[in-house]
Design a protein around this motif. Structure first.
Motif, short mmCIF file in Angstrom:
data_model
loop_
_atom_site.label_atom_id
_atom_site.label_comp_id
_atom_site.label_asym_id
_atom_site.label_seq_id
_atom_site.Cartn_x
_atom_site.Cartn_y
_atom_site.Cartn_z
N UNK A 276 0.84 -1.26 -0.11
CA UNK A 276 0.06 0.14 -0.09
C UNK A 276 0.80 1.08 0.02
N UNK A 277 1.88 1.32 0.96
CA UNK A 277 2.60 2.55 1.04
C UNK A 277 3.42 2.96 -0.28
N UNK A 278 4.18 2.27 -0.74
CA UNK A 278 5.05 2.56 -1.93
C UNK A 278 4.39 2.47 -3.44
N UNK A 279 3.18 1.68 -3.18
CA UNK A 279 2.47 1.41 -4.71
C UNK A 279 2.87 0.19 -5.42
N UNK A 280 3.35 -0.85 -4.68
CA UNK A 280 3.92 -1.97 -5.29
C UNK A 280 2.89 -2.99 -5.07
#
Length: 300
Positions: A276-280
Motif C-alpha cells: 500500500x505505502x510505495x504502490x507495489x
C-alpha cells in the motif's frame, strides 16, 4: 507508459509490479523461464533477476500487462542495472524507490573488500536529481546501503557498484549498524535452506497522526539537494524452494535506534502493508499462468 526491455536480465524467479490503488492482495508465485534452475553468473550479470514494473504517474491509467523481460516505467522514474542488482530511482526523493538483488553462495563469497570502495554519484542521473556526499556530511545519519555491500563479495566491481548513492538512503546510524545489519545477515543465511533468495529493499514514508487529529507524512531532508530521510525501511524476501513453492517474508523497521536484541520476527508485517505505502504489488496475475505453483505466506 514506456517500456524498457532488458535482454540479459532474464526474469525467471518472480515479478514485482506496481499498484495504482490500495487494498492489494497478497500473492506470490514462481514463474519459470529458465527451466534448468541455473543461477550462475554470466558476463558479470545475474542470469536470474526479477524485473519490476513501476506505476504510471497517471493514477487513472491502467497497468500494462506483464510480459517476460519487460519493465514499464513512468517519465520520472529510471530503472537502472548494475553489476549485482537492479534499482528503481526516485528523482524526487534523491534515493531509490526499491532495489532488488539475488543472493547465492557465490554472490556472498569472495575476496572483495569494502575498504577499496567509495560512495559516489552516478553521472547517469541528472544533476538536479542526485544526492551527493556533501548532503550527508554532518547530517548525523549513515549512507545506508539498500543492496548490502556484503551481499556482493563475488566481484570487487559488484561490491563497488553498491556504493553508488543511488543505492543509498539516509539511515539512522544505530539502526544501520545493528538491527538492520542483523536483518541483512539473516537474509544471507537463508541461502543455505532455499534454492533461490531474492531480496527487495526500499524506503518508506509513512503517515502518522498529529495532535490536531489529522494524518501527515513528515520527513526530514538533507543538504542542498533535499535528500529525503525515510520514516521506515522495508525488506521483502522471496524464497524459492526446489519444488517451486515460494515463501514471502516482509519486514518493516522504523528509521530510528532499534534494540538489536529484539527478535527479527517482531518486524514481520503483512505484505499488504508494504504494498500500500510505495504502490507495489508483489507478483500479481502470475498465478493465472503458473497453476502448478502455489503461494505461501511465511510465518514468524
Amino acid at each position: 507508459m514506456q517500456s524498457v526491455f532488458c535482454s540479459r536480465w532474464v526474469l525467471s524467479g518472480l515479478s514485482v509490479t506496481a499498484g495504482i490503488g490500495i487494498g492489494a492482495t497478497l500473492t506470490a508465485a514462481c514463474d519459470r523461464f529458465n527451466k534448468n534452475g541455473d543461477t550462475s553468473h554470466s558476463g558479470g550479470l545475474l542470469d536470474r533477476v526479477p524485473v519490476i514494473p513501476i506505476p504510471s504517474v497517471d493514477a487513472a491509467s491502467e497497468i500494462t500487462p506483464y510480459q517476460p523481460g519487460q519493465v514499464t516505467v513512468n517519465r520520472s522514474t529510471a530503472v537502472m542495472k548494475y553489476e549485482s542488482y537492479v534499482t528503481s530511482y526516485d528523482p524526487r526523493n534523491r534515493t531509490a524507490a526499491w532495489v532488488i538483488e539475488q543472493l547465492s553462495a557465490e554472490t556472498i563469497t569472495g575476496a572483495s573488500d569494502r575498504k577499496f570502495c567509495d560512495f559516489k554519484e552516478d553521472d547517469s542521473v541528472h544533476v538536479y536529481h542526485r544526492s551527493t556526499n556533501v548532503d550527508y556530511k554532518g547530517s548525523g545519519v549513515d549512507r545506508g546501503h539498500l543492496a548490502a555491500a556484503a551481499n556482493h563479495k563475488w566481484s570487487q566491481k559488484g561490491m563497488d557498484d553498491t556504493f553508488y548513492l543511488n543505492n543509498v538512503s539516509p539511515q539512522n546510524l544505530h539502526l544501520n549498524q545493528n538491527a538492520w545489519n542483523n536483518l541483512e545477515k539473516y537474509c544471507r543465511s537463508l541461502i543455505k535452506h532455499y534454492q533461490n533468495v531474492f531480496v527487495c529493499t526500499g524506503p518508506l514514508y509513512l503517515p502518522r497522526q498529529e495532535p490536531d487529529g489529522k494524518m501527515y507524512v513528515k520527513y526530514q531532508v538533507l543538504g542542498k539537494n533535499h535528500v529525503a530521510v525515510p520514516t521506515h525501511f522495508f525488506k521483502v524476501v522471496i524464497l524459492e524452494k526446489p519444488r517451486g513453492d515460494v515463501e514471502l517474508r516482509s519486514y518493516v523497521m522504523p528509521n530510528m535506534p532499534v534494540d538489536e536484541k529484539i527478535p527479527l520476527e517482531r518486524f514481520l508485517v503483512p505484505i499488504e502493508s508494504i504494498e500500500r505505502a510505495p504502490g507495489l504489488l508483489f507478483v500479481p496475475n502470475i498465478m493465472k499462468r503458473t497453476s502448478s505453483l502455489k503461494a505461501i505466506t511465511a510465518g514468524p
